[in-house]
Scaffold this active site. Structure first.
Site, PDB file in Angstrom:
ATOM      1  CB  CYS A  86     -46.937  14.144  42.192  1.00 51.31           C
ATOM      2  SG  CYS A  86     -47.638  15.780  41.873  1.00 51.31           S
TER       3      CYS A  86
ATOM      4  CB  CYS B  77     -47.752  16.113  34.047  1.00 49.81           C
ATOM      5  SG  CYS B  77     -49.156  15.694  35.112  1.00 49.81           S
TER       6      CYS B  77
END
Length: 261
Positions: free
Chosen positions: A70, A177
């Site tokens: 992440c 992302c």
């Protein structure tokens, strides 16, 4: 060899699939946080606390390394995770692939969450690694959330909106992302202009998986026997992959290769 990966949701699938392809024999532990997701709107302190809890749940399974799958958690929690787990468990973060993207020339667009777009963290990466290449920061409103829930209509709308914000002369897009790597083909189709140059996408999953193996001193072995197991933790509880994971190739790869433990 056992490698753990952590995220609030299924954004970790891209790196998980990359590890599985490099080492089909590795046991995998996926530690998600459905009770606390999404992490993006949380304060850095709150996010770090959630990330530490998810990491400790994974660490209880004695992995040889932990991948933070992440970008947002890497920005805010990586120092705390390393302080808590290293040197016993190497911790590998996920950083947008701005350096290799800029090395190919430009212009470059960085697709990222609205919270990351324009942040000092991302601006510093651009300043350090873009080396004079023209870079446009593109906020992708709602895209990570749409990918997380495999909402196909919302994914199409979010990708189209971000594509409209991407300059027509862009030749390279950085996927800032981890969720975006799951819909890379749709992003490529939306951004590439008719008659324009081929579009290059840069994700982080492959580099992160390779770095984890380097930290462990382990070679790539894509031809190894596909005997690696899969353990899924949901906010610390034993569970299974979320149903939305199976909407993506990276998610479907895992149950085929790995028996859920």
């Amino acid at each position: 060899m056992k490698i753990a990966l952590m995220d609030s949701g299924i954004g970790l699938l891209a790196a998980t699939a990359a590890v599985r392809r490099l080492r089909p024999d590795a046991d995998l532990v996926l530690s998600l946080d459905p009770d606390g997701m999404p992490w993006g709107p949380r304060t850095p302190q709150d996010l770090t606390a959630r990330a530490l809890a998810v990491a400790e749940a994974a660490a209880a399974h004695d992995p040889d390394a932990l991948i933070v799958g992440c970008n947002t958690a890497t920005v805010h929690a990586l120092p705390a995770l390393r302080a808590r787990l290293e040197p016993g468990i190497p911790v590998i973060g996920t950083v947008p692939a701005i350096k290799p993207a800029a090395a190919g020339g430009g212009p470059v667009a960085i697709w990222a969450t609205p919270a990351t777009t324009g942040s000092p963290y991302q601006r510093n990466l651009i300043e350090d690694f873009a080396d004079g290449v023209t870079v446009t920061e593109v906020p992708c409103w709602g895209l990570a959330e749409a990918v997380e829930h495999a909402d196909q209509t919302a994914i199409d709308a979010a990708v189209a909106a971000a594509a409209e914000l991407t300059p027509p002369d862009v030749t390279t897009v950085v996927l800032g992302c981890t969720h975006y790597e799951l819909v890379a083909d749709r992003i490529r189709a939306a951004v590439r202009r008719p008659g324009g140059p081929p579009l290059v996408l840069h994700g982080s999953a492959g580099a992160v998986a390779a770095q984890a193996l380097r930290r462990l001193g382990e070679p790539d072995a894509p031809g190894a026997a596909a005997r690696g197991s899969l353990t899924v933790l949901l906010s610390g509880r034993a569970g299974t992959l979320p149903a939305a994971a199976l909407a993506y190739e990276e998610g479907r790869l895992l149950p085929v290769v790995s028996p859920v433990q």
